[in-house]
Scaffold this motif. Structure first.
Motif, PDB file in Angstrom:
ATOM      1  N   TYR A  33       0.833  -1.205   0.000  1.00 22.62           N
ATOM      2  CA  TYR A  33       0.000   0.000   0.000  1.00 22.62           C
ATOM      3  C   TYR A  33       0.866   1.254   0.000  1.00 22.62           C
ATOM      4  CZ  TYR A  33      -4.457   2.419   0.600  1.00 22.62           C
ATOM      5  OH  TYR A  33      -5.587   3.181   0.392  1.00 22.62           O
ATOM      6  N   ASN A  34       0.534   2.193  -0.894  1.00 20.56           N
ATOM      7  CA  ASN A  34       1.224   3.484  -0.956  1.00 20.56           C
ATOM      8  C   ASN A  34       0.454   4.460  -0.072  1.00 20.56           C
ATOM      9  OD1 ASN A  34       2.122   6.117  -1.689  1.00 20.56           O
ATOM     10  ND2 ASN A  34       2.816   5.352  -3.676  1.00 20.56           N
ATOM     11  N   TRP A  35       0.931   4.650   1.143  1.00 17.51           N
ATOM     12  CA  TRP A  35       0.197   5.471   2.109  1.00 17.51           C
ATOM     13  C   TRP A  35       0.197   6.947   1.722  1.00 17.51           C
ATOM     14  CZ3 TRP A  35      -2.758   2.839   5.297  1.00 17.51           C
ATOM     15  CH2 TRP A  35      -2.396   1.534   5.635  1.00 17.51           C
ATOM     16  N   LYS A  36       1.235   7.393   1.046  1.00 14.73           N
ATOM     17  CA  LYS A  36       1.298   8.799   0.639  1.00 14.73           C
ATOM     18  C   LYS A  36       0.216   9.116  -0.383  1.00 14.73           C
ATOM     19  CE  LYS A  36       4.485  12.335  -1.095  1.00 14.73           C
ATOM     20  NZ  LYS A  36       5.880  12.609  -1.550  1.00 14.73           N
ATOM     21  N   LEU A  37       0.029   8.206  -1.350  1.00 13.90           N
ATOM     22  CA  LEU A  37      -1.006   8.395  -2.368  1.00 13.90           C
ATOM     23  C   LEU A  37      -2.351   7.830  -1.927  1.00 13.90           C
ATOM     24  CD1 LEU A  37       0.990   7.492  -5.619  1.00 13.90           C
ATOM     25  CD2 LEU A  37       0.516   9.767  -4.672  1.00 13.90           C
ATOM     26  N   ASP A  38      -2.351   7.071  -0.835  1.00 16.05           N
ATOM     27  CA  ASP A  38      -3.561   6.417  -0.332  1.00 16.05           C
ATOM     28  C   ASP A  38      -4.163   5.507  -1.402  1.00 16.05           C
ATOM     29  OD1 ASP A  38      -5.585   5.665   1.347  1.00 16.05           O
ATOM     30  OD2 ASP A  38      -6.747   7.523   1.155  1.00 16.05           O
ATOM     31  N   GLU A  39      -3.338   4.614  -1.931  1.00 19.23           N
ATOM     32  CA  GLU A  39      -3.813   3.669  -2.932  1.00 19.23           C
ATOM     33  C   GLU A  39      -2.820   2.521  -3.070  1.00 19.23           C
ATOM     34  OE1 GLU A  39      -2.557   4.638  -7.298  1.00 19.23           O
ATOM     35  OE2 GLU A  39      -3.494   6.457  -6.470  1.00 19.23           O
ATOM     36  N   VAL A  40      -3.262   1.479  -3.748  1.00 17.83           N
ATOM     37  CA  VAL A  40      -2.390   0.354  -4.055  1.00 17.83           C
ATOM     38  C   VAL A  40      -2.582  -0.017  -5.516  1.00 17.83           C
ATOM     39  CG1 VAL A  40      -4.118  -1.340  -3.287  1.00 17.83           C
ATOM     40  CG2 VAL A  40      -1.706  -1.994  -3.415  1.00 17.83           C
ATOM     41  N   SER A  41      -1.469  -0.245  -6.196  1.00 15.53           N
ATOM     42  CA  SER A  41      -1.493  -0.675  -7.593  1.00 15.53           C
ATOM     43  C   SER A  41      -0.652  -1.937  -7.700  1.00 15.53           C
ATOM     44  CB  SER A  41      -0.922   0.411  -8.516  1.00 15.53           C
ATOM     45  OG  SER A  41      -1.720   1.576  -8.487  1.00 15.53           O
ATOM     46  N   ILE A  42      -1.260  -2.999  -8.199  1.00 15.76           N
ATOM     47  CA  ILE A  42      -0.552  -4.272  -8.293  1.00 15.76           C
ATOM     48  C   ILE A  42      -1.218  -5.129  -9.359  1.00 15.76           C
ATOM     49  CG2 ILE A  42      -1.948  -5.310  -6.458  1.00 15.76           C
ATOM     50  CD1 ILE A  42       0.554  -6.908  -5.624  1.00 15.76           C
ATOM     51  N   GLY A  43      -0.413  -5.837 -10.129  1.00 11.28           N
ATOM     52  CA  GLY A  43      -0.944  -6.698 -11.165  1.00 11.28           C
ATOM     53  C   GLY A  43      -1.497  -7.995 -10.607  1.00 11.28           C
TER      54      GLY A  43
END
Length: 229
Positions: free
Chosen positions: A48-58
């Protein structure tokens, strides 16, 4: 009003508390929901990218992490989105990786009945984290099966009111009403207490009329209710 963001000196505590909320929501759910929340905790902890408040994963990478096939990943993500635990920010199309965000409101709603079981310090912090929710307008809540909570004896007036609420909507009663305790009745005011300020305010905002209608037969002259924490 926005919920608290994962920045600043209290960001670390907020992250751990949110992960704890996900975990206890899962532990108090069905076996399938427990598995889903375990997978979500693994995903959030690792990627999880806490700075962007999102997660990107294939899907392939997620399948390896969860030790499942890609078809299971698709079904699991779909379940989390339908349950409003995850919000889809962008779909994974034409080689682009999909993006998702944790839905704090739904996570707090599902876990709130069990905050007090973690401890008083956690309960106090979560009440603070969820403070912005108290002014939010009503929204549809997806309920899950929580473990039954203690109910007042049906021989009491409030116990009979609780029994009436349980009969009309067992899941709603189990998730929100069963933990309400009777404190007193005076001059048309029914006084109740909840395990947390969040539960108290949520019931008042979303279900006050339902509670009052169920209690009216047991408390003649009832005009309003108050729920403290």
């Amino acid at each position: 009003m926005d919920l608290k963001r994962f920045t600043g000196p209290q960001a670390g505590s907020l992250k751990y508390d949110l992960l704890t909320a996900i975990a206890i929501a899962g532990l108090n759910g069905t076996p399938g929901f427990q598995t889903s929340m375990l997978r979500l905790v693994a995903l959030v902890t690792a990627r999880y990218n806490w700075k962007l408040d999102e997660v990107s994963i294939g899907q392939k990478e997620l399948a390896r992490m969860w030790a499942v096939d890609e078809r299971t990943v698709k079904r699991e993500i779909k379940r989390m989105i339908e349950a409003k635990i995850l919000l889809q920010l962008r779909p994974g199309l034409r080689g682009r990786v999909a993006g998702y965000r944790l839905n704090q409101r739904e996570i707090y709603s599902r876990s709130a009945p069990h905050w007090q079981e973690v401890g008083p310090d956690f309960l106090a912090r979560m009440d603070g984290h969820a403070e912005p929710l108290k002014a939010e307008p009503p929204e549809k809540v997806v309920h899950v099966d929580f473990r039954p909570q203690a109910q007042s004896a049906p021989s009491t007036a409030w116990g009979r009111a609780l029994a009436r609420l349980a009969e009309s909507d067992p899941e709603l009663h189990r998730n929100w009403f069963a933990s309400l305790d009777f404190q007193g009745f005076d001059a048309g005011l029914l006084m109740l207490s909840a395990p947390s300020g969040f539960i108290a305010q949520y019931v008042l905002n979303h279900h006050a009329r339902r509670v009052q209608d169920a209690a009216a037969l047991e408390f003649p002259g009832l005009r309003r209710i108050h729920i403290g924490a």
